[in-house]
Design a protein around this motif. Structure first.
Motif, mmCIF file in Angstrom:
data_model
loop_
_atom_site.group_PDB
_atom_site.id
_atom_site.type_symbol
_atom_site.label_atom_id
_atom_site.label_comp_id
_atom_site.label_asym_id
_atom_site.label_seq_id
_atom_site.Cartn_x
_atom_site.Cartn_y
_atom_site.Cartn_z
ATOM 1 N N ALA A 7 0.830 -1.203 0.000
ATOM 2 C CA ALA A 7 0.000 0.000 0.000
ATOM 3 C C ALA A 7 0.868 1.258 0.000
ATOM 4 N N LYS A 8 0.427 2.227 -0.780
ATOM 5 C CA LYS A 8 1.103 3.524 -0.879
ATOM 6 C C LYS A 8 0.236 4.580 -0.198
ATOM 7 N N ASP A 9 0.777 5.774 -0.035
ATOM 8 C CA ASP A 9 0.040 6.858 0.624
ATOM 9 C C ASP A 9 -1.339 7.067 0.012
ATOM 10 N N GLU A 10 -1.428 6.977 -1.299
ATOM 11 C CA GLU A 10 -2.713 7.220 -1.954
ATOM 12 C C GLU A 10 -3.724 6.091 -1.709
ATOM 13 N N ASP A 11 -3.295 4.989 -1.097
ATOM 14 C CA ASP A 11 -4.192 3.862 -0.811
ATOM 15 C C ASP A 11 -4.822 3.926 0.576
ATOM 16 N N ILE A 12 -4.370 4.834 1.418
ATOM 17 C CA ILE A 12 -4.794 4.811 2.826
ATOM 18 C C ILE A 12 -6.309 4.905 2.980
ATOM 19 N N GLU A 13 -6.973 5.740 2.209
ATOM 20 C CA GLU A 13 -8.425 5.872 2.351
ATOM 21 C C GLU A 13 -9.124 4.547 2.042
ATOM 22 N N ALA A 14 -8.716 3.892 0.968
ATOM 23 C CA ALA A 14 -9.322 2.611 0.604
ATOM 24 C C ALA A 14 -9.014 1.546 1.655
ATOM 25 N N VAL A 15 -7.795 1.526 2.184
ATOM 26 C CA VAL A 15 -7.419 0.555 3.209
ATOM 27 C C VAL A 15 -8.292 0.742 4.443
ATOM 28 N N VAL A 16 -8.445 1.988 4.877
ATOM 29 C CA VAL A 16 -9.266 2.273 6.059
ATOM 30 C C VAL A 16 -10.722 1.900 5.805
ATOM 31 N N GLN A 17 -11.230 2.197 4.626
ATOM 32 C CA GLN A 17 -12.615 1.831 4.291
ATOM 33 C C GLN A 17 -12.804 0.326 4.313
ATOM 34 N N ARG A 18 -11.875 -0.442 3.726
ATOM 35 C CA ARG A 18 -11.999 -1.901 3.731
ATOM 36 C C ARG A 18 -11.946 -2.415 5.160
ATOM 37 N N MET A 19 -10.959 -1.936 5.925
ATOM 38 C CA MET A 19 -10.765 -2.400 7.292
ATOM 39 C C MET A 19 -11.989 -2.085 8.154
ATOM 40 N N ASN A 20 -12.478 -0.881 8.084
ATOM 41 C CA ASN A 20 -13.624 -0.499 8.914
ATOM 42 C C ASN A 20 -14.928 -1.092 8.403
ATOM 43 N N GLY A 21 -14.986 -1.375 7.121
ATOM 44 C CA GLY A 21 -16.178 -2.006 6.557
ATOM 45 C C GLY A 21 -16.400 -3.402 7.092
ATOM 46 N N GLY A 22 -15.343 -4.041 7.566
ATOM 47 C CA GLY A 22 -15.451 -5.382 8.126
ATOM 48 C C GLY A 22 -15.278 -5.410 9.632
ATOM 49 N N ALA A 23 -15.356 -4.239 10.279
ATOM 50 C CA ALA A 23 -15.134 -4.170 11.723
ATOM 51 C C ALA A 23 -16.216 -4.930 12.489
#
Length: 150
Positions: A7-23
């Protein structure tokens, strides 16, 4: 075909969305949608030699899946490391297309290439679909996990 990369800096929003989407219900109230609050940890992980966050991108460059891989030292198994998988999530509308399998296989390959003796992971008891996914991919529920969340 899914492109799998660190993951690169520009991926952080998508990473957080995926992670929190499955919280799970235990964690969901501790998270927020403000990407900026995750940036310090994300950047620290980028600098850590034993941890990486990966994304799975579509042909258009959209990050639709993620996982974190931590290389953990251990004394058991003759001192071989483990490749601990954390926060593996695929965007809900993309599930069932083999993306999770591809990401999981990539994580296992990375761990094997680093000389790991195993690939442990935990999954919240609420996520029965994830449990079926992991067991269908050869993972065995061998332990009962415990957490103390602050």
């Amino acid at each position: 075909m899914l492109k799998r990369c660190v993951a690169k800096d520009e991926d952080i929003e998508a990473v957080v969305q995926r992670m929190n989407g499955g919280a799970s219900s235990q964690r969901v109230h501790l998270e927020n949608g403000e990407t900026d609050t995750y940036k310090p940890a994300f950047h620290a992980i980028q600098q850590c030699p034993n941890t990486d966050i990966y994304v799975g991108e579509t042909d258009t460059g959209e990050a639709v899946a993620t996982f974190q891989l931590n290389y953990v030292k251990g004394l058991a198994f003759n001192g071989k490391p483990r490749g601990q998988i954390e926060s593996m999530h695929t965007r809900a509308d993309m599930r069932g297309q083999g993306i999770g399998q591809e990401m999981l296989a990539h994580a296992v390959k990375l761990a094997r290439d680093k000389g790991c003796c195993m690939v442990p992971l935990t999954s919240n008891k609420e996520r029965s679909g994830a449990h079926r996914f992991y067991t269908s991919n050869g993972f065995v529920p061998t332990h009962e996990g415990f957490k103390l969340i602050f």
